[in-house]
Design an enzyme around this catalytic site. Structure first.
Site, PDB file in Angstrom:
ATOM      1  N   ARG A  84      53.897  40.341  40.679  1.00  0.00           N
ATOM      2  CA  ARG A  84      53.138  39.296  41.381  1.00  0.00           C
ATOM      3  C   ARG A  84      53.019  38.044  40.505  1.00  0.00           C
ATOM      4  O   ARG A  84      52.815  36.946  41.031  1.00  0.00           O
ATOM      5  CB  ARG A  84      51.729  39.801  41.722  1.00  0.00           C
ATOM      6  CG  ARG A  84      51.685  40.851  42.825  1.00  0.00           C
ATOM      7  CD  ARG A  84      50.256  41.223  43.135  1.00  0.00           C
ATOM      8  NE  ARG A  84      49.426  40.031  43.119  1.00  0.00           N
ATOM      9  CZ  ARG A  84      48.171  39.990  42.695  1.00  0.00           C
ATOM     10  NH1 ARG A  84      47.575  41.061  42.272  1.00  0.00           N
ATOM     11  NH2 ARG A  84      47.493  38.863  42.715  1.00  0.00           N
ATOM     12  N   ASP A 103      42.121  36.098  32.787  1.00  0.00           N
ATOM     13  CA  ASP A 103      43.471  36.620  33.000  1.00  0.00           C
ATOM     14  C   ASP A 103      44.151  37.039  31.689  1.00  0.00           C
ATOM     15  O   ASP A 103      45.146  37.767  31.716  1.00  0.00           O
ATOM     16  CB  ASP A 103      44.341  35.579  33.718  1.00  0.00           C
ATOM     17  CG  ASP A 103      43.949  35.429  35.182  1.00  0.00           C
ATOM     18  OD1 ASP A 103      43.157  36.249  35.680  1.00  0.00           O
ATOM     19  OD2 ASP A 103      44.445  34.488  35.834  1.00  0.00           O
ATOM     20  N   ARG A 135      35.814  40.173  46.189  1.00  0.00           N
ATOM     21  CA  ARG A 135      36.204  38.781  45.910  1.00  0.00           C
ATOM     22  C   ARG A 135      35.697  37.913  47.053  1.00  0.00           C
ATOM     23  O   ARG A 135      36.428  37.616  47.999  1.00  0.00           O
ATOM     24  CB  ARG A 135      37.713  38.703  45.771  1.00  0.00           C
ATOM     25  CG  ARG A 135      38.149  37.713  44.726  1.00  0.00           C
ATOM     26  CD  ARG A 135      39.475  38.094  44.183  1.00  0.00           C
ATOM     27  NE  ARG A 135      40.017  37.053  43.326  1.00  0.00           N
ATOM     28  CZ  ARG A 135      41.130  37.169  42.658  1.00  0.00           C
ATOM     29  NH1 ARG A 135      41.827  38.271  42.736  1.00  0.00           N
ATOM     30  NH2 ARG A 135      41.568  36.187  41.899  1.00  0.00           N
ATOM     31  N   CYS A 184      39.802  43.229  46.537  1.00  0.00           N
ATOM     32  CA  CYS A 184      40.968  43.336  45.677  1.00  0.00           C
ATOM     33  C   CYS A 184      40.654  44.242  44.519  1.00  0.00           C
ATOM     34  O   CYS A 184      39.546  44.711  44.365  1.00  0.00           O
ATOM     35  CB  CYS A 184      41.436  41.965  45.207  1.00  0.00           C
ATOM     36  SG  CYS A 184      40.594  41.361  43.764  1.00  0.00           S
ATOM     37  N   LYS A 211      52.095  30.503  38.248  1.00  0.00           N
ATOM     38  CA  LYS A 211      51.822  31.082  39.576  1.00  0.00           C
ATOM     39  C   LYS A 211      50.604  30.412  40.200  1.00  0.00           C
ATOM     40  O   LYS A 211      50.623  30.029  41.376  1.00  0.00           O
ATOM     41  CB  LYS A 211      51.561  32.583  39.450  1.00  0.00           C
ATOM     42  CG  LYS A 211      50.933  33.210  40.692  1.00  0.00           C
ATOM     43  CD  LYS A 211      50.716  34.692  40.544  1.00  0.00           C
ATOM     44  CE  LYS A 211      49.401  35.097  39.927  1.00  0.00           C
ATOM     45  NZ  LYS A 211      48.238  34.990  40.812  1.00  0.00           N
ATOM     46  N   ASN A 212      49.542  30.274  39.399  1.00  0.00           N
ATOM     47  CA  ASN A 212      48.287  29.786  39.966  1.00  0.00           C
ATOM     48  C   ASN A 212      48.314  28.299  40.315  1.00  0.00           C
ATOM     49  O   ASN A 212      47.406  27.802  40.979  1.00  0.00           O
ATOM     50  CB  ASN A 212      47.119  30.103  39.016  1.00  0.00           C
ATOM     51  CG  ASN A 212      46.806  31.591  39.003  1.00  0.00           C
ATOM     52  OD1 ASN A 212      47.379  32.356  39.778  1.00  0.00           O
ATOM     53  ND2 ASN A 212      45.907  31.994  38.122  1.00  0.00           N
TER      54      ASN A 212
HETATM   55  C1  UD1 Z   1      41.627  32.214  40.261  1.00  0.00           C
HETATM   56  C2  UD1 Z   1      42.957  32.719  39.749  1.00  0.00           C
HETATM   57  C3  UD1 Z   1      42.782  34.046  39.024  1.00  0.00           C
HETATM   58  C4  UD1 Z   1      41.715  33.932  37.946  1.00  0.00           C
HETATM   59  C5  UD1 Z   1      40.428  33.341  38.507  1.00  0.00           C
HETATM   60  C6  UD1 Z   1      39.398  33.055  37.431  1.00  0.00           C
HETATM   61  C7  UD1 Z   1      44.525  31.826  41.364  1.00  0.00           C
HETATM   62  C8  UD1 Z   1      45.502  32.105  42.449  1.00  0.00           C
HETATM   63  N1  UD1 Z   1      43.867  32.883  40.874  1.00  0.00           N
HETATM   64  O1  UD1 Z   1      41.177  33.175  41.201  1.00  0.00           O
HETATM   65  O2  UD1 Z   1      44.023  34.403  38.439  1.00  0.00           O
HETATM   66  O3  UD1 Z   1      41.440  35.221  37.427  1.00  0.00           O
HETATM   67  O4  UD1 Z   1      40.711  32.091  39.180  1.00  0.00           O
HETATM   68  O5  UD1 Z   1      39.907  32.203  36.470  1.00  0.00           O
HETATM   69  O6  UD1 Z   1      44.374  30.712  40.928  1.00  0.00           O
HETATM   70  N2  UD1 Z   1      33.285  33.629  43.725  1.00  0.00           N
HETATM   71  C9  UD1 Z   1      32.238  33.761  44.619  1.00  0.00           C
HETATM   72  N3  UD1 Z   1      32.356  33.187  45.847  1.00  0.00           N
HETATM   73  C10 UD1 Z   1      33.468  32.486  46.220  1.00  0.00           C
HETATM   74  C11 UD1 Z   1      34.529  32.357  45.307  1.00  0.00           C
HETATM   75  C12 UD1 Z   1      34.421  32.939  44.046  1.00  0.00           C
HETATM   76  O7  UD1 Z   1      31.227  34.389  44.307  1.00  0.00           O
HETATM   77  O8  UD1 Z   1      33.510  31.989  47.357  1.00  0.00           O
HETATM   78  C13 UD1 Z   1      33.195  34.262  42.384  1.00  0.00           C
HETATM   79  C14 UD1 Z   1      34.251  35.350  42.191  1.00  0.00           C
HETATM   80  O9  UD1 Z   1      33.837  36.592  42.694  1.00  0.00           O
HETATM   81  C15 UD1 Z   1      34.400  35.364  40.678  1.00  0.00           C
HETATM   82  C16 UD1 Z   1      34.143  33.912  40.276  1.00  0.00           C
HETATM   83  O10 UD1 Z   1      33.514  33.299  41.396  1.00  0.00           O
HETATM   84  O11 UD1 Z   1      33.402  36.192  40.095  1.00  0.00           O
HETATM   85  C17 UD1 Z   1      35.383  33.116  39.927  1.00  0.00           C
HETATM   86  O12 UD1 Z   1      36.323  33.266  40.978  1.00  0.00           O
HETATM   87  P1  UD1 Z   1      37.373  32.129  41.355  1.00  0.00           P
HETATM   88  O13 UD1 Z   1      37.362  31.072  40.286  1.00  0.00           O
HETATM   89  O14 UD1 Z   1      37.141  31.710  42.754  1.00  0.00           O
HETATM   90  O15 UD1 Z   1      38.740  32.926  41.266  1.00  0.00           O
HETATM   91  P2  UD1 Z   1      39.993  32.782  42.212  1.00  0.00           P
HETATM   92  O16 UD1 Z   1      40.159  31.369  42.646  1.00  0.00           O
HETATM   93  O17 UD1 Z   1      39.945  33.850  43.247  1.00  0.00           O
END
Ligand code: UD1
Length: 415
Positions: A396, A304, A119, A114, A20-21
């Site tokens: 999902r 995850d 997030r 979420c 999915k990711n």
């Molecule tokens: C992706 C995955 C999700 C997985 C996560 C961590 C997809 C679609 N989803 O989510 O399944 O659980 O990686 O491996 O690929 N953060 C900030 N600011 C930002 C962005 C992120 O502070 O602008 C923080 C988030 O709150 C979190 C951490 O960074 O604590 C990691 O998040 P991130 O790697 O961005 O996760 P996703 O890409 O949302």
């Protein structure tokens, strides 16, 4: 809901669905490749359907033939995504980089909070600002435009965010000049996205490492690409095998993507036969409890897989300490696992699991995707008939999960 009759031993061979990711950012990136991209091994999931709905809304033609999705992004008519579509999928922010690169303009709402806690998207927005994007944030709406041309930049991420790394890579692929991302996320899904973009003509080096260098090209062309197998679905099925004391075989997986997960199962007493893209798991009569599981960015233990692994620890012989380092509130499954008889205490980001000999059936409610998977895994080994509500979360990320489990001998019905 799923109705699960616990206690069945699993056996046989299972094919693991596409990731999915990987699928979500690659579908967004297809916007840059004017014409028809063919994506093999695309799982049928509600999040993937939400992405296809966004692409169709923008004016693209997207159709599915079995596991293959064909997206024609040749003609597009809009540069906005309405709030209703943005909120259908948490990861819709992944369209930001692709839309700005294709249209020089994009209007979308914030993806919203979420079930894993807040997030934020500050890293995405700051990086795009450094690349020349003007972003106006107003009442939950984002209005982005480019004054001159999207250009390369040196971007140092404070957290190796998966989504931010993907958004930057997509935007940088056709930006003017070179983009260097340091402290980039290293997840296999980043490498898969890079492989697709490279097949489309992008110049990207270092994907899978902490520094990624993207030399912008004038334009990309469409390409065919096979999505990698889903390592989290594989980890969930490994958990299902472990709690039921079963031996099962996986085909079409990439064992190296599970390098931080396999040692934890070994600590539980499981054994593995690994060859090429196949892997068998052999599980002991009583699992030993793994001592400490700390979720980390790749190549660390994936957040995850934390929830399904907690179901395994719940029936281990001993105590396990979990430390959730990635998301603030990712223990929504704990209270429900306790209803099934697990012994778990949570203090902030730490959960302490005292393994019990056996779980008992219950009616439980899932509140997020991986939590739903954990409850199904736990129900597989709970004595009696359990009902797991909230399967819309599971769908999902897990394709036909009840059929996959049934094909291995589990008694699971969707009602
Ligand atoms: C992706 C995955 C999700 C997985 C996560 C961590 C997809 C679609 N989803 O989510 O399944 O659980 O990686 O491996 O690929 N953060 C900030 N600011 C930002 C962005 C992120 O502070 O602008 C923080 C988030 O709150 C979190 C951490 O960074 O604590 C990691 O998040 P991130 O790697 O961005 O996760 P996703 O890409 O949302």
């Amino acid at each position: 809901m799923y109705v699960v009759e616990g206690g069945r031993t699993l056996s046989g061979e299972v094919r693991v669905q596409g990731s999915k990711n990987s699928t979500l950012p690659i579908l967004a990136a297809s916007l840059l490749c004017r014409g028809e991209s063919v994506l093999y091994n695309c799982p049928r999931l509600s999040d993937v359907e939400a992405s296809l709905t966004i692409l169709r809304y923008i004016g693209c033609n997207a159709r599915r033939e079995g596991d293959t999705v064909i997206v024609d992004t040749g003609s597009v008519t809009r540069y906005d995504i309405p709030a209703a579509l943005m909120h259908r999928m948490r990861s819709s922010i992944i369209f930001l980089g692709a839309m700005i690169a294709r249209f020089d303009r994009v209007r979308m709402s914030f993806p919203g909070g979420c079930e894993l806690g807040p997030r934020p998207i500050d890293l995405h927005l700051n990086a795009l600002r450094e690349m020349g994007v003007e972003i106006c944030e107003d009442h939950g709406e984002l209005d982005c435009s480019i004054r001159d041309r999207l250009h390369g930049a040196k971007i140092a991420l404070t957290i190796p965010s998966v989504g931010a790394t993907e958004n930057i890579m997509i935007a940088a692929a056709t930006a003017k000049g070179t983009t260097i991302i340091s402290n980039a996320a290293r997840e296999p899904e980043i490498t898969d996205l890079a492989d697709y973009l490279i097949a489309c003509g992008a110049h990207i080096a270092g994907a899978g490492e902490s520094t990624i260098i993207i030399d912008g090209v004038e334009r990309l062309h469409p390409a065919a690409h096979a999505i990698i197998p889903d390592r989290i679905v594989a980890a969930t099925l490994m958990s299902a095998a472990a709690v039921t004391g079963s031996d099962i075989r996986f085909k079409s997986i990439i064992p190296s993507h599970l390098e931080s997960v396999i040692p934890v199962f070994r600590e539980c007493g499981c054994e593995f036969d690994i060859s090429g893209d196949g892997m068998s798991i052999h599980t002991p009569y009583r699992l030993k409890s793994p001592k400490l599981i700390r979720t980390m960015p790749y190549p660390g233990f994936p957040t995850d897989a934390q929830a399904p692994m907690m179901s395994v620890a719940s029936v281990g012989d001993g105590m396990t300490v979990f430390v959730e380092n990635m998301f603030e509130s990712r223990y929504s499954h704990v209270s429900e696992l306790c209803r099934l008889g697990a012994d778990i205490r949570v203090e902030g980001r730490v959960a302490v699991v005292d393994g019990v000999k056996r779980l008992l059936s219950a009616h439980v409610h899932a509140r997020d995707l991986r939590g739903a998977a954990a409850l199904v895994v736990a129900a597989l080994c709970a004595r009696g008939k359990s009902e797991v509500e909230g399967i819309e979360y599971l769908e999902r990320g897990y394709e036909d999960f009840e059929l996959v489990l049934s094909s291995l001998g589990a008694e699971v019905k969707k009602v």
